[in-house]
Design a protein around this motif. Sequence first.
Motif, short mmCIF file in Angstrom:
data_model
loop_
_atom_site.label_atom_id
_atom_site.label_comp_id
_atom_site.label_asym_id
_atom_site.label_seq_id
_atom_site.Cartn_x
_atom_site.Cartn_y
_atom_site.Cartn_z
N ILE A 252 0.86 -1.19 0.00
CA ILE A 252 0.00 0.00 0.00
C ILE A 252 0.90 1.25 0.00
CG2 ILE A 252 -1.63 1.34 1.42
CD1 ILE A 252 -2.89 -1.37 2.23
N GLY A 253 1.96 1.20 0.79
CA GLY A 253 2.90 2.32 0.87
C GLY A 253 3.60 2.58 -0.45
N TYR A 254 4.04 1.50 -1.15
CA TYR A 254 4.73 1.73 -2.45
C TYR A 254 3.78 2.49 -3.38
CZ TYR A 254 6.91 -2.88 -1.17
OH TYR A 254 7.47 -3.95 -0.54
N GLY A 255 2.51 2.04 -3.42
CA GLY A 255 1.52 2.65 -4.32
C GLY A 255 1.33 4.13 -4.00
N LYS A 256 1.29 4.44 -2.70
CA LYS A 256 1.10 5.86 -2.32
C LYS A 256 2.31 6.69 -2.76
CE LYS A 256 -1.89 5.25 1.74
NZ LYS A 256 -1.98 5.46 3.20
N VAL A 257 3.51 6.13 -2.60
CA VAL A 257 4.72 6.87 -3.00
C VAL A 257 4.70 7.12 -4.51
CG1 VAL A 257 7.25 6.76 -3.18
CG2 VAL A 257 6.13 6.02 -1.07
N PHE A 258 4.40 6.07 -5.29
CA PHE A 258 4.36 6.23 -6.76
C PHE A 258 3.30 7.27 -7.14
CE2 PHE A 258 5.96 1.61 -7.22
CZ PHE A 258 7.25 2.02 -7.40
N ALA A 491 2.48 7.74 7.23
CA ALA A 491 2.87 9.15 7.37
C ALA A 491 2.57 10.01 6.14
CB ALA A 491 4.36 9.24 7.70
N ILE A 492 2.44 9.37 4.97
CA ILE A 492 2.18 10.18 3.76
C ILE A 492 0.79 10.82 3.84
CG2 ILE A 492 1.58 10.04 1.31
CD1 ILE A 492 3.78 8.29 0.77
N VAL A 493 0.74 12.11 3.57
CA VAL A 493 -0.56 12.76 3.41
C VAL A 493 -0.74 12.96 1.90
CG1 VAL A 493 -2.00 14.75 4.01
CG2 VAL A 493 -0.20 13.97 5.60
#
Length: 510
Positions: A252-258, A491-493
């Motif tokens: 889920i985190g990788y997707g948010k970063v991309f 932590a990503i908004v």
Amino acid sequence: MAKADFEIPELKEYPEVPAVVPGTMAHSHPYIAKPEFQEPLNFPGELVDGWQDKAIEAMGDLLGKYRSLQVYLDSCVKCGACTDKCHYYLGTSDPKNMPVGRQDLLRKVYRRYFTFAGKYFPKLVGAEDLTKEVLDDWYSYFHQCSQCRRCSVFCPYGIDTAEISMAAREIMDRIGVGQKYCNEIIGKVYKIGNNLGLPEMALADTLEGLEEDVEDETGVAVKYPLDVKGADILLVTPSADFFAEPHVDGLIGYGKVFHEAGVSWTLSSKASEAANFGMFIGSYENMRRVSLRIREAALELGVKRIIFGECGHAWRVAYSFLNTLAGPFDFLDPKYPVPQHILEFTWGEIQKGTLNIDKSANDDMVVTFHDSCNVARASRMGSEPGGQFTIPRNVIKAVCNHFVDMAPETIHEKTFCCGGGGGLLTDDLMELRVKGAKPRMEALKNVIEENGVTNMAAICAICKSQFTKVLPYYGLDMDMIVSVHQLVSNAIVLTGQDSDDDEEAEDDAA
Ligand code: SF4
Ligand code: SF4
């Protein structure tokens, strides 16, 4: 505390070197592969006739191909520096789990058949015939080595027991004595595309479900694309990321970063697995076959870059061998390293300021970090020496306010294996896995008691699965293990993300 039908080691404040107890782990060995798991890998289905001669022939072949193997077998001076460096010895007290003891299992046969002194004066040089008892010992103790390479860091000659274990497993496979766990999994990769045997439809459903979950939670349509031709980036990640906890939180985190970086990316149903168990069984041919799927997927999808997700040994194979095994990758964009690690990508975006980060989202945790063996001692990240240690920590510190390292002699290049690497992550080796985890558990317990650590982050699918299973044996909570990109995800908004205020307003309106 999880129940066990074996003795769980007592954790000490400082690691103690145990007194030697010969034969304590002689009973431990994984299930042998049946013909149906051997044959797809082009190995004989069962122990072949004339196996001794064929094993010696296979050893000669490997000695000819890998000069390092002969150097390792010739150069040990029995200095003893490695004896207390293996987590399996520290956890089991069995002297055949001392790295030098493990090496000697192969070395004595090598001397008997490949050295002048061993051929004519075997007793003088500790040379031995290859008998069925010796083969049984090989099967048992070469499956008690997670190929973590910790011993090589302390050996003055740099002897790498991992390579000796790989060679021994390759010889055994070639005479029909393979390990069920690894060989069955490699077969699934050939047949279906991943270790879990997750077919394309199930994979597509899982990714669709993830998109819905993330949108429900954030109000933002983050995509988890599959088989998108013309995407810039092919993400190759361990199949555990598709459903297991805490792995999936990392995906889920990788997707948010991309998403926030504004790049186009895709997963592939053909290369839906980063893991490459061909390395664990020491088989160059199988390692190559598994790697070629990634090349084929990258070509078919027309991507410009390949990025690997959080998987320790997959990163070792990718970083150290991918070009040799499946290259050249001259069809990719030369502006980017081939391949790249997801942490290199995320750290790059953090440095560029692309990501809006609210560190307080992780304030309920005090985090420590487990360096995975294959990343720490067999690869690198970034352009600076030691990047494999600094980049994961930089990312964690960028998204968490509370970070504490474990004791220096248990991290970076001296990190202890989780106890389940190298193809040993199978329930038939549970006793070994629990005992082998002891040194890491001791270091973890110390930072829990002294620094209030609540969670341990990792970047390896095997480490995450192993810790989830063994933490309860030591009275610790299985949920304390987290993915590094799970912390990033928290932590990503996201741009346009619903804020808590929005949610409260919606609740009030309702
Ligand atoms: S490679 Fe790791 S598991 Fe194998 S003998 Fe060395 S320290 Fe032990
Ligand atoms: S440290 Fe190296 S040379 Fe010394 S006993 Fe171990 S393997 Fe042999």
